[in-house]
Design an enzyme around this catalytic site. Structure first.
Site, PDB file in Angstrom:
ATOM      1  N   TYR A 292      28.199   2.566   0.730  1.00 17.98           N
ATOM      2  CA  TYR A 292      28.650   3.753   0.008  1.00 17.98           C
ATOM      3  C   TYR A 292      29.479   4.687   0.884  1.00 17.98           C
ATOM      4  O   TYR A 292      30.128   5.602   0.379  1.00 17.98           O
ATOM      5  CB  TYR A 292      27.462   4.529  -0.563  1.00 17.98           C
TER       6      TYR A 292
ATOM      7  N   GLY B  34       0.778  -1.230   0.000  1.00 20.02           N
ATOM      8  CA  GLY B  34       0.000   0.000   0.000  1.00 20.02           C
ATOM      9  C   GLY B  34       0.810   1.280   0.000  1.00 20.02           C
ATOM     10  O   GLY B  34       0.254   2.359  -0.234  1.00 20.02           O
TER      11      GLY B  34
ATOM     12  N   GLY C 124      20.059   8.207  -6.831  1.00 20.12           N
ATOM     13  CA  GLY C 124      21.021   7.315  -6.215  1.00 20.12           C
ATOM     14  C   GLY C 124      22.084   8.097  -5.473  1.00 20.12           C
ATOM     15  O   GLY C 124      22.202   9.321  -5.618  1.00 20.12           O
TER      16      GLY C 124
ATOM     17  N   ASP D 260      18.057   6.731  -2.712  1.00 22.43           N
ATOM     18  CA  ASP D 260      18.556   5.368  -2.563  1.00 22.43           C
ATOM     19  C   ASP D 260      19.960   5.403  -1.959  1.00 22.43           C
ATOM     20  O   ASP D 260      20.906   5.856  -2.610  1.00 22.43           O
ATOM     21  CB  ASP D 260      18.593   4.669  -3.924  1.00 22.43           C
TER      22      ASP D 260
ATOM     23  N   LYS E  23      20.481  -0.046   2.490  1.00 23.63           N
ATOM     24  CA  LYS E  23      20.729  -1.479   2.331  1.00 23.63           C
ATOM     25  C   LYS E  23      21.714  -2.000   3.369  1.00 23.63           C
ATOM     26  O   LYS E  23      22.653  -1.283   3.753  1.00 23.63           O
ATOM     27  CB  LYS E  23      21.284  -1.763   0.927  1.00 23.63           C
TER      28      LYS E  23
ATOM     29  N   HIS F 144      21.548  -5.974   0.229  1.00 21.83           N
ATOM     30  CA  HIS F 144      22.289  -5.405  -0.889  1.00 21.83           C
ATOM     31  C   HIS F 144      22.704  -6.463  -1.923  1.00 21.83           C
ATOM     32  O   HIS F 144      22.550  -6.269  -3.126  1.00 21.83           O
ATOM     33  CB  HIS F 144      23.532  -4.677  -0.357  1.00 21.83           C
TER      34      HIS F 144
ATOM     35  N   GLY G 213      13.920   8.323  -8.576  1.00 23.20           N
ATOM     36  CA  GLY G 213      14.630   8.764  -7.386  1.00 23.20           C
ATOM     37  C   GLY G 213      16.051   9.157  -7.716  1.00 23.20           C
ATOM     38  O   GLY G 213      16.442   9.225  -8.884  1.00 23.20           O
TER      39      GLY G 213
END
Length: 332
Positions: free
Chosen positions: A59, A17, A26, A54, A88, A121, A24
């Site tokens: 990272y 929902g 990254g 994201d 992630k 990930h 988006g």
């Protein structure tokens, strides 16, 4: 700064929902840009109208991005509930109890009380250090294991139970792996993040996701021309040089990159392009709200698919694997 009204951006409804933006931004830039540069771009993107971001622990920039999220909230640019923030769990945090620790760390660094979407990930615990080359592969790397993955997934489900995460998802999976995993899930994934672009469209996986009410999210939606050297091979396809893409871009008086964005959103998967440059990230968002591709142009791109994977994941190979195609169950 030019701004795109968020209400003009197409929206996508998840199986639970939740409604999220159809495009988006990254944040994987740590191989080329500093965390501060990436965070500055995120702040600019929020001002420009982006509402989906994201992230990933791997990272190495969640703390810096968290600061600009907080700044955007305090500056009154956006409310927390207006953003969809994804991140992630990294491969070295698949162990018992580790997923909760990883989630708590990301929440702390991002300055949030909850995550909108939390993903696994990669489908195995094959860790490598940031910026690793192929000779830096983990000697303890292993092939995919249903048992290992489900131990990780059970922890992901627990995060939903605890209210720390609104949705859980998967990344870098194949149909072969999904067929084994989905029947075992108590809480099924709402999203699957994988590589998708005009030269690597993954039509079978795309249709599989649709049939199982999983929304595909596309990394490398432009063909990742600046991907890490470890993922390049002689003869790799250059997405921006695809003749059909070039021709359509000329007709729309824009760069092929923007056609990649239009195609992705009109097809129905969610692209997450990354750029630190204001004109590029604004252009990526604005282009999906105007000057749409025709049915004929969409069909021309569909037929132009080269089935050319660019993010091969070779750094995750285990001893005994034939080549990088084993990571993807040789489905390419």
């Amino acid at each position: 700064m030019e701004r795109v009204e968020p209400a003009l951006v197409p929206q996508r409804k998840l199986s639970n929902g939740m409604v999220i933006p159809g495009i988006g931004m990254g944040t994987f830039g740590n191989d080329r840009f500093s965390p501060e540069q990436t965070a500055e771009a995120v702040y600019g993107a929020i001002k420009a109208g982006y509402r989906l971001f994201d992230c990933a622990a791997a990272y190495g920039n969640e703390k810096d991005i968290g600061k600009v999220f907080g700044q955007a909230f305090s500056d009154g640019i956006v409310q927390r509930e207006e953003l969809t923030i994804m991140t992630k769990v990294w491969n070295d945090m698949h162990g018992k109890g580790d997923v909760l620790v990883a989630c708590a760390t990301s929440l702390r660094e991002l300055g949030l009380d909850y995550l909108d979407i939390y993903m696994v990930h990669w489908p195995f615990p094959n860790y490598h250090a940031p910026g690793a080359h192929l000779d830096g592969r983990n000697p303890d790397a292993v092939p995919f294991s249903v048992e290992e993955y489900m131990r990780t997934w059970r922890q992901m489900e627990r995060l939903v139970d605890m209210g720390l995460v609104r949705s859980i998802g998967m990344s870098n999976m194949t149909i072969t792996k999904l067929e084994q995993i989905l029947p075992l899930c108590r809480i099924r994934p709402t999203v699957l993040e994988v590589e998708m672009n005009p030269t690597f469209q993954q039509p079978k996986l795309f249709e599989y996701c649709k049939a199982h009410d999983i929304l595909p999210i596309a990394f490398s939606p432009m063909g990742s021309p600046c991907r890490p050297e470890r993922d390049t091979e002689e003869g790799d396809v250059v997405t921006f040089e695809l003749p059909e893409l070039v021709e359509i871009a000329k007709a729309h008086h824009c760069h092929p990159a923007l056609i990649c964005m239009k195609w992705a959103v009109q097809r129905g998967h969610v692209p997450i392009p990354f750029s630190i440059y204001e004109n590029e990230y604004i252009g990526n968002l604005k282009t999906v709200t105007e000057d749409f591709l025709t049915d004929e142009e969409m069909e021309a791109i569909r037929k132009a698919d080269k089935n050319a994977r660019l993010i091969k994941g070779k750094v995750f190979l285990w001893k005994g694997a034939k080549d990088w195609r084993d990571i993807w169950d040789r489905e390419d």
